[in-house]
Design a protein around this motif. Structure first.
Motif, short mmCIF file in Angstrom:
data_model
loop_
_atom_site.label_atom_id
_atom_site.label_comp_id
_atom_site.label_asym_id
_atom_site.label_seq_id
_atom_site.Cartn_x
_atom_site.Cartn_y
_atom_site.Cartn_z
N HIS A 12 101.99 59.09 98.53
CA HIS A 12 100.59 59.25 98.09
C HIS A 12 99.65 59.35 99.28
O HIS A 12 98.70 60.14 99.29
N LYS B 257 106.75 55.37 97.61
CA LYS B 257 105.74 55.95 96.71
C LYS B 257 104.35 55.87 97.34
O LYS B 257 103.57 56.84 97.26
N LYS B 258 104.04 54.74 97.97
CA LYS B 258 102.73 54.59 98.59
C LYS B 258 102.57 55.56 99.76
O LYS B 258 101.51 56.16 99.96
#
Length: 392
Positions: free
Chosen positions: A105, A101-102
């Motif tokens: 992003h 997820k990081k």
């Protein structure tokens, strides 16, 4: 603020790139850590092509240039391919952990997650050490993540449009060690009323790489023969079970003590041996952990096999034993009295083993470049431990 290293590698034409938070994946026997990461694509370069990621396990038993009559000296044990672009399912369903997820992003709209689960019957990364004058890839179990852009999954792939990263499947020592090995034997001799008795034991069942092994030996010589030497060794046994069931037995630590035990005498002594790769670097046929660079390798760890798994598909199985031999003098020549003590040699489980990244951790991107490899050019592929392998 702590930092988290993220490894990255781009194809030469910049169409695809791979981002992974780790390259070691732990086999816990009951399950194996999944392989996950992010694929970054350049839609302007890919255009109407698709992007794929592939996880493979290959068993090599010869150099690539040893192909005979079109038969390659390699066997694909496992291969799985996923299409990541255009995505088949939405990003949320394809994302399995916080690090992905990081990265999504951080990398933006052209980043796509991938995820593979290992079957529980695959071997761990291991390779047989070549001789000093040998070159190229040799007998080894290798794991690889490959990303590429192509018209379809089965289309011919240009090397410029693909990127390959070697990863490892590893095992760590179990948290609970078994019963310390202990064995004894007696030998009767002709013309001797009483036997020669030998007892040997270890102080534990599991040892870590680089740790000294204490071998306690008790000899009670009630015979009329003289023991003229005591030899203690640590043997590595590597069984290549996939194609020919070859077995390689190598003494990776040895002490010929010269101790004698005369008739009617006794001896109690602790022999200390430390099996290390540094003492065996020039020897062909030593099994090594499938490290990702030569400087970071060691003797292969013991293989722990899940119950019910067919050993024939596990490539190379490694075990260790301590051998204690007594050389007994006789009228017609010497004879041997010996025992063996099997034990486990592995790495301890790291304290920092595979934790989910915390939000405050800063990501540090680290390139994998072929130009980092000793003795290899930019056009050569990453190899296994026998060629120096990918530097981190």
């Amino acid at each position: 603020m702590s930092s988290k290293v993220v490894f990255k590698k781009m194809s030469k034409d910049k169409s695809v790139g791979v981002y992974m938070a780790k390259r070691d994946f732990v086999d816990h026997v009951d399950y194996v850590d999944p392989v996950d990461g992010i694929i970054l694509i350049d839609p302007e370069i890919i255009k109407r092509k698709k992007a794929f990621v592939q996880l493979s396990c290959t068993f090599r038993y010869g150099r690539d240039d040893m192909d005979v009559m079109g038969i390659a000296f390699r066997r694909e044990i496992f291969m799985a391919t996923r299409q990541v672009y255009p995505p088949i399912q939405d990003t949320e369903r394809s994302t399995h952990n916080k690090m992905q997820k990081k990265l999504l992003h951080k990398l933006g709209n052209n980043a796509y997650p991938f995820f593979f689960e290992f079957p529980d019957n695959l071997p761990c990364s291991v390779g047989m050490q070549p001789g000093p004058k040998d070159t190229g890839k040799h007998c080894a179990v290798e794991f690889e993540v490959k990303a590429f852009s192509a018209e379809s999954q089965d289309a011919q792939v240009s090397k410029r449009s693909s990127v390959r990263l070697m990863i490892r499947k590893v095992q760590y020592a179990p948290e609970k060690s078994g019963v310390p090995p202990c064995v004894e034997t007696s030998r009767d001799f002709v013309m001797s009323e009483n036997p020669l008795h030998l007892e040997a034991s270890l102080d534990k069942e599991t040892y870590y790489h680089g740790e000294p092994i204490n071998v306690r030996v008790n000899i009670t010589n009630n015979s009329n023969k003289n023991v003229k030497n005591v030899i203690v060794s640590v043997d590595q046994v590597a069984n290549v079970v996939l194609y020919s069931n070859d077995s390689y037995v190598r003494a990776v630590a040895l002490e010929e003590s010269g101790d004698t035990v005369l008739a009617g005498a006794t001896l109690t002594r602790v022999y200390i041996l430390t099996p290390l790769l540094s003492c065996n670097q020039e020897r062909r046929g030593i099994a090594l952990d499938g490290k990702l660079k030569h400087e970071d390798t060691n003797l292969a760890s013991s293989s722990i096999v899940k119950e019910g798994v067919l050993k024939e598909i596990l490539g190379i199985l490694v075990s260790y034993r301590v051998m204690v031999k007594l050389i007994v003098a006789g009228i017609l020549g010497s004879s041997e009295v010996g025992v063996e003590l099997p034990f486990t040699l592995m790495h301890p489980k790291p304290d920092s083993e595979v934790r989910e990244s915390e939000p405050e951790e800063e990501m540090v991107f680290k390139d994998f470049k072929r130009t980092y490899l000793k003795g290899m050019t930019d056009d050569e592929e990453e190899g296994n431990v026998s060629t120096g392998d990918a530097a981190s």
